[in-house]
Design a protein around this motif. Structure first.
Motif, short mmCIF file in Angstrom:
data_model
loop_
_atom_site.label_atom_id
_atom_site.label_comp_id
_atom_site.label_asym_id
_atom_site.label_seq_id
_atom_site.Cartn_x
_atom_site.Cartn_y
_atom_site.Cartn_z
N MET A 1 26.86 -0.12 23.48
CA MET A 1 25.93 -1.11 23.97
C MET A 1 25.50 -0.77 25.39
O MET A 1 24.36 -0.99 25.76
CB MET A 1 26.57 -2.50 23.92
CG MET A 1 26.69 -3.03 22.50
SD MET A 1 27.48 -4.65 22.20
CE MET A 1 27.70 -5.40 23.73
N SER A 2 26.44 -0.22 26.15
CA SER A 2 26.12 0.19 27.52
C SER A 2 25.07 1.30 27.53
O SER A 2 24.15 1.29 28.35
CB SER A 2 27.40 0.65 28.22
OG SER A 2 27.10 1.17 29.49
N LEU A 3 25.22 2.26 26.62
CA LEU A 3 24.25 3.35 26.53
C LEU A 3 22.87 2.83 26.13
O LEU A 3 21.85 3.29 26.63
CB LEU A 3 24.72 4.42 25.54
CG LEU A 3 25.90 5.26 25.99
CD1 LEU A 3 26.37 6.16 24.86
CD2 LEU A 3 25.53 6.09 27.21
N GLN A 4 22.85 1.87 25.22
CA GLN A 4 21.58 1.27 24.80
C GLN A 4 20.91 0.58 25.97
O GLN A 4 19.71 0.76 26.21
CB GLN A 4 21.81 0.28 23.66
CG GLN A 4 20.53 -0.41 23.23
CD GLN A 4 20.77 -1.58 22.30
OE1 GLN A 4 21.89 -1.92 22.00
NE2 GLN A 4 19.69 -2.20 21.86
N THR A 5 21.66 -0.19 26.72
CA THR A 5 21.12 -0.89 27.89
C THR A 5 20.61 0.09 28.92
O THR A 5 19.52 -0.07 29.48
CB THR A 5 22.19 -1.81 28.50
OG1 THR A 5 22.62 -2.74 27.50
CG2 THR A 5 21.66 -2.56 29.70
N SER A 6 21.39 1.14 29.16
CA SER A 6 20.99 2.17 30.13
C SER A 6 19.72 2.89 29.68
O SER A 6 18.81 3.12 30.49
CB SER A 6 22.13 3.17 30.30
OG SER A 6 21.76 4.20 31.17
N ALA A 7 19.65 3.23 28.41
CA ALA A 7 18.46 3.91 27.89
C ALA A 7 17.23 3.03 28.00
O ALA A 7 16.18 3.47 28.45
CB ALA A 7 18.68 4.34 26.44
N ASP A 8 17.37 1.77 27.61
CA ASP A 8 16.24 0.84 27.71
C ASP A 8 15.75 0.71 29.15
O ASP A 8 14.56 0.71 29.42
CB ASP A 8 16.61 -0.54 27.16
CG ASP A 8 16.67 -0.58 25.65
OD1 ASP A 8 16.14 0.35 24.99
OD2 ASP A 8 17.25 -1.54 25.11
N SER A 9 16.70 0.62 30.07
CA SER A 9 16.35 0.50 31.49
C SER A 9 15.65 1.75 32.00
O SER A 9 14.63 1.66 32.70
CB SER A 9 17.62 0.23 32.31
OG SER A 9 17.33 0.20 33.68
N THR A 10 16.18 2.91 31.64
CA THR A 10 15.58 4.18 32.07
C THR A 10 14.18 4.35 31.50
O THR A 10 13.24 4.73 32.21
CB THR A 10 16.47 5.36 31.65
OG1 THR A 10 17.75 5.20 32.25
CG2 THR A 10 15.87 6.69 32.07
N PHE A 11 14.01 4.04 30.21
CA PHE A 11 12.70 4.15 29.58
C PHE A 11 11.69 3.21 30.25
O PHE A 11 10.54 3.58 30.49
CB PHE A 11 12.78 3.84 28.10
CG PHE A 11 13.53 4.86 27.28
CD1 PHE A 11 13.61 6.19 27.66
CD2 PHE A 11 14.17 4.48 26.11
CE1 PHE A 11 14.31 7.12 26.91
CE2 PHE A 11 14.87 5.41 25.34
CZ PHE A 11 14.93 6.73 25.75
N LYS A 12 12.13 2.01 30.57
CA LYS A 12 11.25 1.04 31.23
C LYS A 12 10.82 1.56 32.60
O LYS A 12 9.65 1.47 32.97
CB LYS A 12 11.94 -0.31 31.39
CG LYS A 12 11.06 -1.37 32.02
CD LYS A 12 11.83 -2.67 32.24
CE LYS A 12 10.99 -3.76 32.88
NZ LYS A 12 10.22 -3.39 34.03
#
Length: 88
Positions: A1-12
């Motif tokens: 879940m942490s990786l998903q949150t990090s990826a979403d943040s980076t993509f944004k």
């Protein structure tokens, strides 16, 4: 879940940065329009050129985010199922 949150943040952040570049190019085009139509056209062309990769990146990032979310949810479900079948 942490990786998903990090990826979403980076993509944004990446998309926001690209949109800021496009906006800056459009603004520069408007700023110089009254003095130099050729230069204004070049700035406008850059802004137009950037818009296509932004749309492609946005669609790709949405797809990746959805796949990551599904992966996380399925993994959590699998772990919960495995945990519930353990006998103590």
């Amino acid at each position: 879940m942490s990786l998903q949150t990090s990826a979403d943040s980076t993509f944004k952040e990446i998309l926001d940065a690209l949109r800021n570049v496009m906006s800056a190019c459009s603004s520069m085009s408007s700023t110089v329009a009254s003095e130099d139509s050729v230069l204004s056209g070049k700035w406008s062309s850059i802004a137009d050129t950037i818009s296509s990769p932004i749309a492609t990146a946005d669609a790709t990032i949405t797809s990746i985010s959805s796949a990551l979310q599904s992966f996380v949810q399925q993994t959590l479900t699998n772990e919960q199922t495995a945990e519930s079948s353990l006998v103590w």
